[in-house]
Design a protein around this motif. Structure first.
Motif, mmCIF file in Angstrom:
data_model
loop_
_atom_site.group_PDB
_atom_site.id
_atom_site.type_symbol
_atom_site.label_atom_id
_atom_site.label_comp_id
_atom_site.label_asym_id
_atom_site.label_seq_id
_atom_site.Cartn_x
_atom_site.Cartn_y
_atom_site.Cartn_z
ATOM 1 N N CYS A 127 0.811 -1.223 0.000
ATOM 2 C CA CYS A 127 0.000 0.000 0.000
ATOM 3 C C CYS A 127 0.838 1.264 0.000
ATOM 4 O O CYS A 127 0.617 2.178 -0.803
ATOM 5 C CB CYS A 127 -0.968 -0.014 1.179
ATOM 6 S SG CYS A 127 -0.195 0.021 2.809
ATOM 7 N N SER A 128 1.832 1.339 0.875
ATOM 8 C CA SER A 128 2.644 2.552 0.954
ATOM 9 C C SER A 128 3.619 2.653 -0.217
ATOM 10 O O SER A 128 3.997 3.754 -0.634
ATOM 11 C CB SER A 128 3.397 2.606 2.281
ATOM 12 O OG SER A 128 4.183 1.440 2.469
ATOM 13 N N ARG A 134 4.097 5.957 -2.607
ATOM 14 C CA ARG A 134 5.409 6.558 -2.844
ATOM 15 C C ARG A 134 5.741 6.588 -4.334
ATOM 16 O O ARG A 134 6.294 7.562 -4.842
ATOM 17 C CB ARG A 134 6.482 5.781 -2.079
ATOM 18 C CG ARG A 134 7.753 6.575 -1.873
ATOM 19 C CD ARG A 134 8.743 5.829 -1.030
ATOM 20 N NE ARG A 134 9.762 6.729 -0.518
ATOM 21 C CZ ARG A 134 10.923 6.316 -0.042
ATOM 22 N NH1 ARG A 134 11.215 5.031 0.001
ATOM 23 N NH2 ARG A 134 11.810 7.185 0.412
ATOM 24 N N THR A 137 6.614 4.128 4.908
ATOM 25 C CA THR A 137 5.537 3.318 5.482
ATOM 26 C C THR A 137 4.230 4.097 5.594
ATOM 27 O O THR A 137 4.224 5.329 5.594
ATOM 28 C CB THR A 137 5.929 2.808 6.884
ATOM 29 O OG1 THR A 137 5.968 3.922 7.801
ATOM 30 C CG2 THR A 137 7.288 2.116 6.857
ATOM 31 N N ALA A 138 3.125 3.363 5.743
ATOM 32 C CA ALA A 138 1.818 3.999 5.893
ATOM 33 C C ALA A 138 1.761 4.866 7.146
ATOM 34 O O ALA A 138 1.189 5.959 7.136
ATOM 35 C CB ALA A 138 0.722 2.930 5.940
ATOM 36 N N GLN A 169 3.642 8.015 6.327
ATOM 37 C CA GLN A 169 2.936 8.815 5.324
ATOM 38 C C GLN A 169 1.715 9.496 5.917
ATOM 39 O O GLN A 169 1.299 10.551 5.442
ATOM 40 C CB GLN A 169 2.549 7.927 4.134
ATOM 41 C CG GLN A 169 3.743 7.466 3.324
ATOM 42 C CD GLN A 169 3.385 6.434 2.274
ATOM 43 O OE1 GLN A 169 2.230 6.039 2.129
ATOM 44 N NE2 GLN A 169 4.384 5.974 1.529
ATOM 45 N N GLU A 170 1.137 8.920 6.973
ATOM 46 C CA GLU A 170 -0.024 9.509 7.614
ATOM 47 C C GLU A 170 0.308 10.850 8.268
ATOM 48 O O GLU A 170 -0.586 11.637 8.572
ATOM 49 C CB GLU A 170 -0.572 8.544 8.674
ATOM 50 C CG GLU A 170 -1.877 9.010 9.306
ATOM 51 C CD GLU A 170 -2.383 8.051 10.354
ATOM 52 O OE1 GLU A 170 -3.589 7.760 10.377
ATOM 53 O OE2 GLU A 170 -1.553 7.569 11.168
ATOM 54 N N THR A 183 -5.998 7.080 5.161
ATOM 55 C CA THR A 183 -5.313 6.052 5.937
ATOM 56 C C THR A 183 -6.309 5.221 6.726
ATOM 57 O O THR A 183 -7.407 5.673 7.059
ATOM 58 C CB THR A 183 -4.287 6.672 6.894
ATOM 59 O OG1 THR A 183 -4.968 7.477 7.871
ATOM 60 C CG2 THR A 183 -3.291 7.535 6.137
ATOM 61 N N ILE A 238 -2.970 2.497 3.549
ATOM 62 C CA ILE A 238 -3.117 3.833 2.972
ATOM 63 C C ILE A 238 -3.486 3.722 1.498
ATOM 64 O O ILE A 238 -3.136 2.746 0.826
ATOM 65 C CB ILE A 238 -1.812 4.650 3.148
ATOM 66 C CG1 ILE A 238 -2.040 6.130 2.823
ATOM 67 C CG2 ILE A 238 -0.664 4.056 2.322
ATOM 68 C CD1 ILE A 238 -0.914 7.029 3.292
ATOM 69 N N HIS A 277 -5.927 1.604 -3.933
ATOM 70 C CA HIS A 277 -4.968 1.095 -2.953
ATOM 71 C C HIS A 277 -4.471 -0.273 -3.386
ATOM 72 O O HIS A 277 -5.124 -0.981 -4.164
ATOM 73 C CB HIS A 277 -5.619 1.009 -1.570
ATOM 74 C CG HIS A 277 -6.842 0.142 -1.517
ATOM 75 N ND1 HIS A 277 -6.948 -0.983 -0.744
ATOM 76 C CD2 HIS A 277 -8.040 0.236 -2.165
ATOM 77 C CE1 HIS A 277 -8.137 -1.536 -0.887
ATOM 78 N NE2 HIS A 277 -8.822 -0.813 -1.759
#
Length: 217
Positions: free
Chosen positions: A106-107, A111, A124-125, A128-129, A149, A159, A170
């Motif tokens: 997901c992350s 990216r 990472t999610a 990124q949050e 998220t 995410i 996603h």
């Protein structure tokens, strides 16, 4: 045949990115010209602004975890993010994956898509949050390109990218591929609750410069 198909996919992606850059250059030129006019600048003062805008392929700067762009090009960038994300639909889900060839988690998908527009975010999610600006958890407030998220507990574990109309894209471990899903769904063991929305592209559509299925990943 498979190599030829992959080559065509990469060629299409390169063409999309070139088209995005061309549209951004035009938008930035217009934004700079309108900004100069609105400030009643003399031609001597306006010319350096226009020249600088013409030389910029992408007008993006980092400020406090968000990204600034000339407002008139904000919608173009958001639409471009959605288009780039949709090009990845059907790609394999792979834990730790960050490329179309090897697959995405997901992350990694987030990216990769943002990097295509030269926007750097953490890996990472959960990380990124924390980027960009928090947005209300209301689809009426969300804009295409916002990050959404998911997770239980103190941090995000999944995410995606909001694409409008109450939907997001996603990389889903449950589906085994990149998919487009409804944002508002009843949480289950496999569907994690929606936690937050983050805006990494801040801007208005004026001439002014602005401030900055299943869901496992």
């Amino acid at each position: 045949m498979q190599r030829s198909a992959s080559a065509n996919e990469y060629a299409n992606e390169d063409a999309t990115r070139a088209s995005i850059r061309a549209r951004l250059v035009r938008a930035v030129r217009i934004a700079a010209l309108l900004s100069a006019i609105s400030l009643a600048a003399t031609p001597a003062l306006a010319q350096p602004i226009i020249q600088r805008a013409a030389s910029d392929s992408i007008a993006l700067t980092d400020r406090r975890g968000g990204f600034q762009i000339f407002g008139s090009s904000a919608a173009i960038v958001r639409d471009s993010l959605v288009k780039l994300a949709r090009q990845q639909l059907g790609r394999r889900y792979v834990l730790g994956g960050t490329t179309p060839e090897k697959g995405f988690d997901c992350s990694g998908l987030i990216r990769y898509v943002l990097a295509k527009l030269e926007i750097k975010v953490p890996r990472t999610a959960a990380q990124q949050e924390k980027v960009g600006q928090q947005v209300a958890k209301d689809t009426a407030e969300l804009q295409p390109g916002d990050l959404v998220t998911f997770g239980r507990g103190s941090g995000a574990s999944h995410i995606g990218i909001y694409v409008g109309d109450g939907r997001f894209i996603h990389a889903s471990s449950a589906a085994g591929r990149v998919v487009e899903s409804q944002l508002i769904r009843r949480p289950t063991r496999r569907i994690k609750p929606w936690r937050e929305a983050r805006r990494v592209l801040a801007g208005t559509d004026s001439a002014a410069v602005a401030s900055a299925s299943s869901t496992d990943g």
